[in-house]
Scaffold this motif. Structure first.
Motif, PDB file in Angstrom:
ATOM      1  N   ARG A  33      50.217  47.543  41.803  1.00  0.00           N
ATOM      2  CA  ARG A  33      49.699  48.875  42.092  1.00  0.00           C
ATOM      3  C   ARG A  33      50.649  49.650  43.000  1.00  0.00           C
ATOM      4  O   ARG A  33      51.323  49.055  43.844  1.00  0.00           O
ATOM      5  CB  ARG A  33      48.356  48.788  42.794  1.00  0.00           C
TER       6      ARG A  33
ATOM      7  N   ASN B 125      43.676  52.465  46.307  1.00  0.00           N
ATOM      8  CA  ASN B 125      42.676  51.896  47.221  1.00  0.00           C
ATOM      9  C   ASN B 125      42.920  52.285  48.673  1.00  0.00           C
ATOM     10  O   ASN B 125      42.484  51.599  49.585  1.00  0.00           O
ATOM     11  CB  ASN B 125      42.611  50.373  47.106  1.00  0.00           C
TER      12      ASN B 125
ATOM     13  N   PRO C 269      39.611  49.919  33.937  1.00  0.00           N
ATOM     14  CA  PRO C 269      40.162  48.811  34.734  1.00  0.00           C
ATOM     15  C   PRO C 269      41.625  48.538  34.403  1.00  0.00           C
ATOM     16  O   PRO C 269      42.084  48.767  33.277  1.00  0.00           O
ATOM     17  CB  PRO C 269      39.277  47.628  34.335  1.00  0.00           C
ATOM     18  N   VAL C 270      42.333  48.046  35.386  1.00  0.00           N
ATOM     19  CA  VAL C 270      43.727  47.633  35.240  1.00  0.00           C
ATOM     20  C   VAL C 270      43.801  46.147  35.566  1.00  0.00           C
ATOM     21  O   VAL C 270      43.253  45.714  36.589  1.00  0.00           O
ATOM     22  CB  VAL C 270      44.651  48.434  36.182  1.00  0.00           C
ATOM     23  N   PRO C 271      44.440  45.351  34.717  1.00  0.00           N
ATOM     24  CA  PRO C 271      44.525  43.905  34.991  1.00  0.00           C
ATOM     25  C   PRO C 271      45.094  43.620  36.377  1.00  0.00           C
ATOM     26  O   PRO C 271      45.968  44.333  36.869  1.00  0.00           O
ATOM     27  CB  PRO C 271      45.460  43.400  33.885  1.00  0.00           C
ATOM     28  N   ASP C 272      44.595  42.554  36.991  1.00  0.00           N
ATOM     29  CA  ASP C 272      44.986  42.228  38.363  1.00  0.00           C
ATOM     30  C   ASP C 272      46.471  41.918  38.506  1.00  0.00           C
ATOM     31  O   ASP C 272      47.049  42.115  39.584  1.00  0.00           O
ATOM     32  CB  ASP C 272      44.169  41.030  38.862  1.00  0.00           C
ATOM     33  N   HIS C 273      47.110  41.430  37.436  1.00  0.00           N
ATOM     34  CA  HIS C 273      48.509  41.023  37.569  1.00  0.00           C
ATOM     35  C   HIS C 273      49.474  42.205  37.576  1.00  0.00           C
ATOM     36  O   HIS C 273      50.661  42.029  37.875  1.00  0.00           O
ATOM     37  CB  HIS C 273      48.890  40.077  36.419  1.00  0.00           C
TER      38      HIS C 273
ATOM     39  N   TYR D 244      51.370  50.471  35.530  1.00  0.00           N
ATOM     40  CA  TYR D 244      50.150  51.042  36.092  1.00  0.00           C
ATOM     41  C   TYR D 244      50.143  52.545  35.832  1.00  0.00           C
ATOM     42  O   TYR D 244      51.161  53.216  36.026  1.00  0.00           O
ATOM     43  CB  TYR D 244      50.080  50.775  37.592  1.00  0.00           C
TER      44      TYR D 244
END
Length: 231
Positions: free
Chosen positions: A92, A97, A85-89, A160
């Motif tokens: 990207r 996606n 997982p990559v933190p939402d903040h 990222y």
């Protein structure tokens, strides 16, 4: 966060692989070029007729159990763990996606001073991550463990891991061992004494990708492999 002057002096030994002086072009999506048959332990490559001979030479005619007197066994795919997982903040890249392949710029791009500095920062972080990844190379470590360490260092710096989600790629770094030419997927296979491994690190930071790679020796590497890397 990486910033300011960078004192690292990196000397990558092998930056990339080429086929003559040409690039291979294909209209197929990246994740459709290769296929693995678990029943036959074979990897196949699908390309246009133009490159069918090359594909046969590199992939389709290889027997993973051939040449029993080789010092190293042919590579066999290990188990691939779930993507990390990559933190939402963390921003990207546009292709994450999305099933659409990233576009290739057909002409020159001129960047302003801010853009150039952002390139320097992302490239500097990639270089530092690569140097750290190289220190992990030793017999017994798995490429998945290298992926875990690389992933963590990248997100700790607010970036990222660019490979993650690119064309369906499931991991955060490319690890290409021995006869794997490039873009190898980290898995549960442990590195062995005498292996060579190319680690390809790309980070996405402040809207820019920093990309670098190098090939490292694992333990006691034979002269043939050393000459290939140094050449």
């Amino acid at each position: 966060m990486v910033g300011g002057a960078c004192s690292l002096q990196l000397q990558p030994r092998l930056l990339s692989s080429f086929v003559g002086n040409r690039f291979i072009h294909s209209t197929q999506p990246l994740n459709q070029l290769f296929g693995y048959n678990s029943g036959k332990n074979q990897v196949s490559m699908q390309l246009s007729r133009t490159f069918s001979g090359l594909a046969d030479l590199l992939f389709n005619r290889r027997n993973l159990d051939a040449e029993p007197n080789r010092r190293r066994k042919r590579l066999r795919p290990g188990k691939v763990s779930p993507h990390r997982p990559v933190p939402d903040h963390i921003p990207r890249p546009p292709y994450v996606n999305s099933q659409k392949p990233i576009g290739i710029v057909s002409g020159p791009e001129v960047h302003d001073e801010k853009g150039i500095e952002c390139m320097r920062v992302s490239g500097r972080l990639a270089a530092q991550v690569l140097e750290y990844a190289g220190t992990l190379v030793k017999p017994g470590i798995t490429t998945d463990e290298i992926d875990k360490a690389v992933h963590q260092m990248i997100i700790d710096n607010g970036a990222y891991p660019s490979p993650l989600g690119y064309g369906g790629f499931p991991k955060s770094v490319c690890t290409s061992v021995n006869e794997c030419i490039c873009h190898g997927i980290p898995d549960s296979r442990a590195l062995e004494d005498g292996d060579t491994i190319n680690i390809d690190v790309t980070v996405y930071l402040n809207g820019y990708h920093g990309d670098t790679s190098a090939t490292f020796f694992c333990g006691d590497v034979d002269d043939e492999a050393r000459n290939l890397v140094k050449g």
